[in-house]
Scaffold this active site. Structure first.
Site, PDB file in Angstrom:
ATOM      1  N   HIS A   1       0.673   2.053   1.252  1.00 44.58           N
ATOM      2  CA  HIS A   1      -0.494   2.606   1.938  1.00 44.58           C
ATOM      3  C   HIS A   1      -0.089   3.538   3.078  1.00 44.58           C
ATOM      4  O   HIS A   1      -0.931   4.255   3.604  1.00 44.58           O
ATOM      5  CB  HIS A   1      -1.367   1.481   2.511  1.00 44.58           C
ATOM      6  CG  HIS A   1      -1.975   0.628   1.450  1.00 44.58           C
ATOM      7  ND1 HIS A   1      -3.054   1.019   0.709  1.00 44.58           N
ATOM      8  CD2 HIS A   1      -1.646  -0.614   1.004  1.00 44.58           C
ATOM      9  CE1 HIS A   1      -3.372   0.065  -0.146  1.00 44.58           C
ATOM     10  NE2 HIS A   1      -2.533  -0.924   0.010  1.00 44.58           N
ATOM     11  N   ALA A   2       1.138   3.516   3.464  1.00 48.75           N
ATOM     12  CA  ALA A   2       1.590   4.338   4.592  1.00 48.75           C
ATOM     13  C   ALA A   2       1.591   5.810   4.194  1.00 48.75           C
ATOM     14  O   ALA A   2       2.052   6.180   3.118  1.00 48.75           O
ATOM     15  CB  ALA A   2       2.986   3.910   5.009  1.00 48.75           C
TER      16      ALA A   2
END
Length: 82
Positions: free
Chosen positions: A69-70
């Site tokens: 998700h980064a």
């Protein structure tokens, strides 16, 4: 946090509603040692933030923080803990 502490691959099928509530499953799988992993991952991010705020570091990177998700310029959801 309590749910992460108690959920395991062995008991996850009896906790379908909770898995959906906390968005665990396909994107964020349940695995043995999940809670310990979350402690280490979140602790790394917190430790980096402390060093930055105390001016003991100019850059802090937690390679386990955010996982897939980064993103470079935006937040994009959660991976177990934020």
């Amino acid at each position: 946090v309590q749910f992460l502490k108690m959920i395991t691959p062995q008991n996850m099928h009896g906790n379908i509603k909770q898995l959906q509530r906390f968005n665990l499953g396909e994107d964020c799988p349940v695995f043995d040692g999940l809670y310990d992993f979350c402690q280490l991952s979140a602790g790394g991010s917190i430790g980096g933030a402390v060093k930055l705020n105390m001016k003991k570091a100019d850059i802090a990177i937690n390679w386990a923080g955010g996982l897939h998700h980064a993103k470079k310029c935006e937040a994009s959801g959660f991976c177990y803990v934020n």
